[in-house]
Scaffold this active site. Structure first.
Site, short mmCIF file in Angstrom:
data_model
loop_
_atom_site.label_atom_id
_atom_site.label_comp_id
_atom_site.label_asym_id
_atom_site.label_seq_id
_atom_site.Cartn_x
_atom_site.Cartn_y
_atom_site.Cartn_z
N THR A 222 3.92 -1.10 4.32
CA THR A 222 3.19 -0.10 3.53
C THR A 222 2.56 0.95 4.44
OG1 THR A 222 2.78 -1.80 1.87
CG2 THR A 222 1.50 0.20 1.67
N GLY A 223 2.09 0.51 5.62
CA GLY A 223 1.49 1.47 6.56
C GLY A 223 2.48 2.55 6.98
N GLU B 233 -11.72 1.38 14.27
CA GLU B 233 -12.83 1.31 13.33
C GLU B 233 -13.95 0.51 13.97
OE1 GLU B 233 -10.03 0.05 9.90
OE2 GLU B 233 -11.63 1.25 9.00
N GLU C 280 -4.98 -4.41 -5.69
CA GLU C 280 -4.76 -4.81 -7.09
C GLU C 280 -5.40 -6.16 -7.41
OE1 GLU C 280 -2.71 -3.64 -4.94
OE2 GLU C 280 -1.11 -2.43 -5.81
N GLU D 249 -4.50 0.14 10.16
CA GLU D 249 -4.84 -1.20 10.66
C GLU D 249 -3.88 -2.16 9.97
OE1 GLU D 249 -5.65 -4.43 11.13
OE2 GLU D 249 -7.60 -4.41 10.14
N LYS E 235 -9.49 3.16 -2.94
CA LYS E 235 -8.62 2.42 -3.86
C LYS E 235 -8.55 0.97 -3.39
CE LYS E 235 -4.75 1.06 -4.24
NZ LYS E 235 -4.88 -0.32 -4.78
N GLU F 92 4.20 -12.11 10.93
CA GLU F 92 2.85 -12.39 10.44
C GLU F 92 2.96 -13.22 9.16
OE1 GLU F 92 0.44 -9.11 8.87
OE2 GLU F 92 -1.24 -9.90 10.05
N GLY G 212 -3.55 -2.84 5.77
CA GLY G 212 -2.59 -3.60 4.97
C GLY G 212 -1.37 -3.94 5.81
N CYS H 135 -6.27 -10.19 9.49
CA CYS H 135 -5.37 -9.42 10.35
C CYS H 135 -5.49 -9.89 11.79
CB CYS H 135 -5.69 -7.94 10.24
SG CYS H 135 -7.44 -7.61 10.43
N ASN I 29 -7.95 -9.07 1.61
CA ASN I 29 -8.50 -10.20 2.37
C ASN I 29 -9.97 -10.02 2.72
OD1 ASN I 29 -7.63 -8.12 4.05
ND2 ASN I 29 -7.30 -9.46 5.78
#
Ligand code: NAD
Length: 495
Positions: free
Chosen positions: A245-246, A474, A191, A263, A188, A397, A241, A297, A165
């Site tokens: 996955t986190g 961050e 995708e 995050e 990374k 979300e 993300g 987010c 995003n």
């Protein structure tokens, strides 16, 4: 060439000039050693390029290069790091047009949004350039018997997993403080948005960042992403993300006790009290949910309204939302595309389920296309009113242009509703009562609160979440903490 020329050229040919190929390892483009995958322009739903699916060897080489470069970089004087990072900001600005157009085609956002992202990326390097020579320790008073002080040391090789995003600015917000602190980087990108990280890594080298200090490997998260997370040479992982996955990343990093910044998104509330100006509330809510097509987010995806201003705010908001022109990001639309077909289907599934539950959808509610061509992956700006606290449209979300509205009567109820999800990223309060604003700001279980605005402040302020929105901060000075280790040194003064 102006930015309009670059945009027009792409709109005519469907191709972008000089897109990097392969990966960026040890200061140079590294040819793909594995298969390639198509990259799609979401505004057209058409492939425009191919990118490389990284192999084990590519990731291994990138971490190796970063490990070697980190040894050299930590010896470079803070003043020199500061000069180089300031130069990065200049080089980004010199290349802003090209970067912004690539970002639009890769992500689906509007050109104005992408230009803003590139400028804030440059500004992040400028901000952390100013920090590179100010990472002081402190002197600790133990009395005359000892001299004690702390030093902040770089953590070493850092891994950055970038979402789709905000590919440009998320790259910058991790890489700039890492370099300022004396660390090296392996990144990374997602995708569906592999290109800007590759271009930025090249520009970093052009600006004087030593070869090997910033490496980019493109490919699948479950493949090279997971490999990076598991590698013991990575000393800090910065992940942005999904929650799922986190959690997976945290589990994979645990055996090496790797430091983590997570995050993971949110369901952030905009609370408007009875004394708030309905026009201002509607305007704030509009930008909070429809910017970047709601794929943020920290989007204001919940509007928590005092019952007395419900009708006025919602009629302004629904009328404005219904007029939004969706379109390819290079054609100056009001709202851009959804990043992928898969994500568009997720948004649609959320809204279809709300419809099936009998939700009160004031406007929108379906997929759409570019206003001119009919092509692309778009979702109508959507407002769902009068939802119960436990409704999935309140709890989950959606990550799209879908606003969920809740109503309240008392301050206590507003606070309970606002804190009533698993997330805790940001919040906003609209009221003219300063005492109430401060009480509510203090009661919010989240990382950042704005009063009478949404997203007040900037990259000088720390940003990050509570609860399932993640941990670590961050941006701001606190953004450096992840990339430094504190060491205490004590000297005996005995003769
Ligand atoms: P994701 O979390 O799967 O992907 C984010 C990044 O993680 C990508 O770079 C991906 O390649 C990488 N990744 C995926 N699996 C990995 C693994 N096993 N190991 C290491 N890296 C891995 O997110 P998604 O599927 O692209 O989107 C799903 C949802 O995530 C969205 O609907 C949205 O709710 C949320 N999301 C949040 C943010 C945010 O800013 N917090 C950004 C993007 C997506």
């Amino acid at each position: 060439m102006t930015v309009q020329d670059i945009a027009q050229d792409y709109l005519t040919t469907g191709k972008l000039d000089a897109l990097p190929d392969g990966h960026f390892i040890a200061g140079k483009r590294t040819p793909a050693s594995n298969k390639k995958m198509e990259s799609f322009d979401p505004g057209r739903a058409e492939a425009f390029a191919e990118f490389s699916l990284g192999s084990d060897t590519d990731m291994d080489n990138a971490i190796d290069a970063a490990e070697k470069a980190a040894l050299h970089w930590r010896q470079v004087s803070p003043a020199e790091r500061c000069r180089i990072l300031n130069n990065v900001a200049r080089v980004f600005r010199d290349n802003a047009d090209r970067l912004a157009v690539i970002e639009v085609v890769d992500s689906g956002k509007t050109l104005a949004e992408a230009q803003g992202d590139v400028q804030s990326s440059a500004r992040l390097f400028e901000y952390y350039a100013g920090a590179a020579d100010k990472l002081d320790g402190r002197s600790v008073n133990l009395g005359p018997a000892y001299t004690a002080f702390t030093v902040r040391e770089p953590v070493g090789v850092t891994g950055h997993i970038i979402p789709w995003n905000y590919p440009t600015s998320t790259f910058a917000r991790g890489v700039a403080p890492a370099l300022a602190a004396g660390c090296s980087v392996v990144a990374k990108p997602a995708e569906t948005t592999p290109f800007t990280a590759l271009v930025m890594a090249e520009l970093l080298c052009e600006a004087g960042v030593p070869d090997g200090l910033v490496n980019v490997v493109t490919g699948l998260g479950s493949d090279v992403g997971a490999q990076m997370v598991r590698d013991p040479r990575i000393k800090q992982l910065t992940f942005t993300g999904s929650v799922t996955t986190g959690i997976n990343v945290a589990q994979m990093a645990a055996p090496n006790v790797t430091r983590l910044t997570l995050e993971l998104g949110g369901k952030s509330p905009l609370i408007a009290f009875a004394d708030a100006d309905p026009e201002k509330v509607a305007d704030g809510a509009y930008w909070a949910i429809f910017s970047n097509s709601g794929q943020i987010c920290s989007a204001g995806s919940r509007l928590i309204l005092h019952k007395s201003i419900r009708d006025e705010v919602l009629s302004i908001l629904a009328e404005r939302a219904a007029k939004i022109r969706t379109g390819h990001g290079l054609t100056a639309p009001d709202m851009g595309a959804i990043n992928s077909e898969l994500h568009l289907s997720r948004i649609k599934a959320h809204v279809d389920a709300a419809k099936a539950r009998g939700a009160n959808i004031l406007t929108g509610g379906d997929t759409t296309g570019d206003a001119e061509t009919g092509k692309g992956w778009f979702f109508q700006p959507t407002v769902i009113a009068d939802l119960a606290p436990n409704d999935p449209a309140i709890q989950e979300e959606i990550f799209g242009p879908v606003l969920s509205v809740q109503l309240f009567e008392s301050e206590e109820e507003a606070v309970t509703l606002a804190n009533g999800t698993d997330f805790g990223l940001i919040a906003s309060v609209y009221t003219n009562d300063v005492g109430r604003a401060m009480r509510v700001a203090g009661a919010m279980d989240c990382g950042q609160v704005s009063v009478n605005d949404y997203w007040a402040g900037g990259l000088e302020l720390p940003f990050g979440g509570n609860k399932k929105s993640g941990y670590g901060r961050e941006k701001g000075w606190e953004g450096l903490d992840a990339y430094t280790k504190v060491k205490s040194i004590t000297i005996s003064n005995a003769s």
